[in-house]
Design an enzyme around this catalytic site. Structure first.
Site, mmCIF file in Angstrom:
data_model
loop_
_atom_site.group_PDB
_atom_site.id
_atom_site.type_symbol
_atom_site.label_atom_id
_atom_site.label_comp_id
_atom_site.label_asym_id
_atom_site.label_seq_id
_atom_site.Cartn_x
_atom_site.Cartn_y
_atom_site.Cartn_z
ATOM 1 C CG ASP A 1 3.019 -6.674 8.115
ATOM 2 O OD1 ASP A 1 3.822 -7.413 7.530
ATOM 3 O OD2 ASP A 1 2.945 -5.446 7.913
ATOM 4 C CG HIS B 1 10.658 -0.558 7.114
ATOM 5 N ND1 HIS B 1 10.148 0.299 6.164
ATOM 6 C CD2 HIS B 1 9.608 -0.899 7.908
ATOM 7 C CE1 HIS B 1 8.847 0.461 6.366
ATOM 8 N NE2 HIS B 1 8.492 -0.248 7.417
ATOM 9 N NE ARG C 1 8.452 7.035 16.428
ATOM 10 C CZ ARG C 1 8.198 5.974 15.647
ATOM 11 N NH1 ARG C 1 7.000 5.805 15.125
ATOM 12 N NH2 ARG C 1 9.138 5.083 15.406
ATOM 13 C CD GLU D 1 4.715 -1.294 4.649
ATOM 14 O OE1 GLU D 1 4.476 -2.382 5.233
ATOM 15 O OE2 GLU D 1 4.817 -0.212 5.253
ATOM 16 C CD GLU E 1 5.552 -6.685 4.858
ATOM 17 O OE1 GLU E 1 5.334 -7.772 5.462
ATOM 18 O OE2 GLU E 1 5.041 -5.608 5.214
ATOM 19 C CG ASP F 1 1.622 -4.437 4.619
ATOM 20 O OD1 ASP F 1 0.379 -4.518 4.587
ATOM 21 O OD2 ASP F 1 2.263 -3.886 5.531
ATOM 22 N NE ARG G 1 3.485 3.958 3.580
ATOM 23 C CZ ARG G 1 3.865 2.836 4.186
ATOM 24 N NH1 ARG G 1 3.394 2.510 5.376
ATOM 25 N NH2 ARG G 1 4.708 2.022 3.592
ATOM 26 C CD GLN H 1 0.536 2.908 8.100
ATOM 27 O OE1 GLN H 1 0.676 2.890 6.878
ATOM 28 N NE2 GLN H 1 1.416 2.402 8.925
ATOM 29 C CE LYS I 1 0.715 -0.979 7.186
ATOM 30 N NZ LYS I 1 1.980 -1.149 6.472
ATOM 31 C CB THR J 1 -2.167 -8.314 2.143
ATOM 32 O OG1 THR J 1 -2.534 -7.389 3.173
ATOM 33 C CG2 THR J 1 -0.714 -8.730 2.323
ATOM 34 C CD GLU K 1 11.546 2.380 4.211
ATOM 35 O OE1 GLU K 1 10.649 1.572 3.880
ATOM 36 O OE2 GLU K 1 12.647 2.030 4.656
#
Lengths: 399, 399
Positions: A115, A122, A131, A187, A189, A221, A225, A228, A241, A245, A347
């Site tokens: 991945d 993103h 962060r 996610e 993708e 994906d 959270r 993770q 994850k 998938t 997001e």
């Protein structure tokens, strides 16, 4: 299913597309196929008088992927030729089965799954959320396509229910909790399916990407959270994850995407030479769409990706790692600059703090049991048409 | 090859051991075998009159791994019984081939490969070297066995040359450099080979670990420290590891290791309940040894690992990720408390700053082309004997 990403309705799976898949009949028989309209063309049956029938005899795409790029071109040419000129309706019909009577299965045996993390928007969004004190992008981000290996054995085909994962997480209070994920995310993708085989110790040069890039699929994906966030230091995502998938049931061959290429994005700073070539065909102008319970919540533009598929493949192998038929890599979450183009709930909801409101009034931060997620996509086809990529669908179930 | 880890010479691959492998004859024929002394016993030939011969007909261990734990027990019982009682020398000889005439091949098709990080000493050593300002252990370390997925397609069998990987790295000056790794390292690990199949969404409980743990191998998780350091933020190791992982040619079945179990280590704080069970058989008292160009540079004690194999497997699946036959997980680098027990050059040389001195006077920080690395190991066998695990060997070659 309606068109999107532009004002043109997608074409109905005609000869310009011919995506590959693997289907199961009510009898349990599995067969490899291309999609034509709302039918699957059984390739072993259709090509029964041709040596290429053998490529599809196992009911999946594994032998086709192993056969390499030269064969992919010849098979496609053969199919288009026969479908265009040589087949009377009566010859075609026995090999043509209505999709309504079929169940999709995983089109190929996934070898290694990688991945990537190739959308700058993103990466910036996630950096700002996770962060907030630091720079959103890590120092390496514009120098190489960041990636990591995922779990090949839990890649499932569109339509497979996804059991909510359990695991350890740390509450804001610092307490360690074990139980079902409370922050289950998607996610959006694009997946790239590889074929052919490279030799250990010999990188696949960026100019040789076409020898291994077989086709694209849509890919979800799924990401827990909370799991993770707690597990990822210092070695990256793992159980957040690895539970599932999802990929679309149909793999669109690169050969169908000639009209979809766009120039290589501007890169600043200039990347290392192994990531740069005039032969890089660039990015792909795919329009994606994320639906939750039938409501479109986002429309991520794949054209905004920073790294191209050829760059990702060149990077994946620059250390001499070999590729095998059935290798799969995901692009990383696709997020465009606008909020309604973000490719994850992390997001879209600012990590759950700004829930979406669905038409029924429900406030959605992360996924509940019963929620159904569909990723759709279209690509430019010949003469202003759009090709519709196979959908990527999954419903969250309780465990 | 001499004994180590204690004062007892290892036993000569007798009936107490019977590790499984896959060999290739000069003719090119590949066959599955158990090792007896300096011979390989061709299992399909030896069991030709028994239905279990079919398990070995493909020349590897894939069908045996898929058959599940009940069959593993029965096959081992059958082999020991026949070898002990029923076979006259003349019956055995046609199936017994001298190892000197054979080339090892990868014993099984690696499905998913996961690498753990289960040595506290190693994690502390690495933390001190890479994050000298911070706490050596990340906050999650004592709560769960940290792990990540690696590349299954580049797992190779002992004896396979390893091409020095190239890639991007950042010099201390901040300059981005592309070229052969200048900090090529080893990691002494133990690999666990899994068989059977679990259902998606259903964790393998710690009490059920024995249903999936087939056997152990020695494993070298080759690591390019310069590539790894630059790429790893924020998603973990990728190309710094993915170029090659070497496993021993012989897989020692768990059934041969009854005398090797040691109690579950003291865990503080108490881990989550899914990681704790009175049925956890504990750790394994394996003595390991790292040789470079014939010189022993370290003797890591596997008995010092913090997490047990059953805990690693329970964690790997707690999120519902399924396991498949051929899944492989590494323990993570094994490092004991003493400097001569560290399992990587990163630790043994303090990141290259304190090179080792080899008998020929050479100062060794990281690996040069031509260097040959061998990992050996022994395990307690019945009645005070030691079993010698299959060696894990690889030489670095130029690309």
């Amino acid at each position: 299913v309606t068109g999107f990403g532009d004002t043109v309705d997608p074409a109905p799976y005609d000869l310009n597309h011919l995506p590959y898949g693997s289907l199961i009949e009510a009898s349990g028989r599995r067969f490899a196929a291309v999609r034509i309209g709302e039918h699957a063309l059984d390739l072993a049956a259709f090509l029964a008088d041709h040596p290429y029938a053998e490529l599809f005899a196992a009911g999946d795409l594994d032998r086709l992927l192993a056969a390499g790029a030269g064969t992919w071109t010849e098979v496609r040419r053969l199919l288009i030729d026969r479908l265009t000129h040589s087949v009377a309706a009566g010859e075609l019909r026995p090999a043509l089965l209505p999709l309504a009577d079929l169940t999709p299965s995983l089109p190929f045996s996934v070898a290694d799954y990688v991945d990537f993390y190739s959308s700058e928007q993103h990466a910036r969004n996630v950096g700002r959320i996770l962060r907030p004190q630091g720079e959103p992008l890590t120092p390496n981000w514009k120098h190489l396509p960041i990636g990591y290996h995922g779990r090949a054995g839990t890649v499932v085909v569109s339509g497979t229910p996804v059991a909510r994962p359990s695991g350890q997480a740390r509450d804001p209070s610092g307490r360690i909790r074990v139980g079902p994920s409370q922050r289950l995310d998607v996610e959006v993708e694009v997946g790239f399916v590889l074929g052919g085989r490279s030799r250990p110790g010999e990188p696949v040069a960026i100019d040789a990407a076409a020898e291994h890039l077989f086709g694209v699929c849509l890919l979800n994906d799924w990401s827990a959270r909370d799991i993770q966030a707690w597990e990822s230091a210092p070695l990256g995502p793992f159980l957040g994850k690895s539970f599932a998938t999802t990929i679309s049931a149909w793999i669109t061959p690169m050969a169908a995407l000639d009209a979809a290429w766009i120039p290589v994005p501007e890169h600043s700073p200039q990347p290392s030479s192994y990531l740069v070539s005039p032969a890089d065909r660039g990015g792909l102008d795919l329009s994606l769409r994320l639906e939750i319970n039938g409501t479109v919540v986002s429309s991520p533009p794949f054209a905004t990706m920073y790294w191209t598929p050829a760059q990702m493949l060149a990077h994946l192998t620059v250390n001499g790692a070999s590729v095998r038929p059935g290798d799969l890599f995901g692009s990383g979450t696709v997020s465009g600059p606008r909020r309604d183009q973000f490719g994850s709930l992390l997001e879209l909801t600012a990590n759950g703090s700004q829930p979406l409101t669905l038409p029924d009034g429900r406030r959605l931060g992360f996924l509940d049991n019963g929620d159904e997620v569909v990723i759709r996509g279209t690509a430019p086809g010949p003469a202003g048409t759009r090709l519709e990529l196979g959908e990527c669908r999954g419903r969250i179930i309780d465990t």
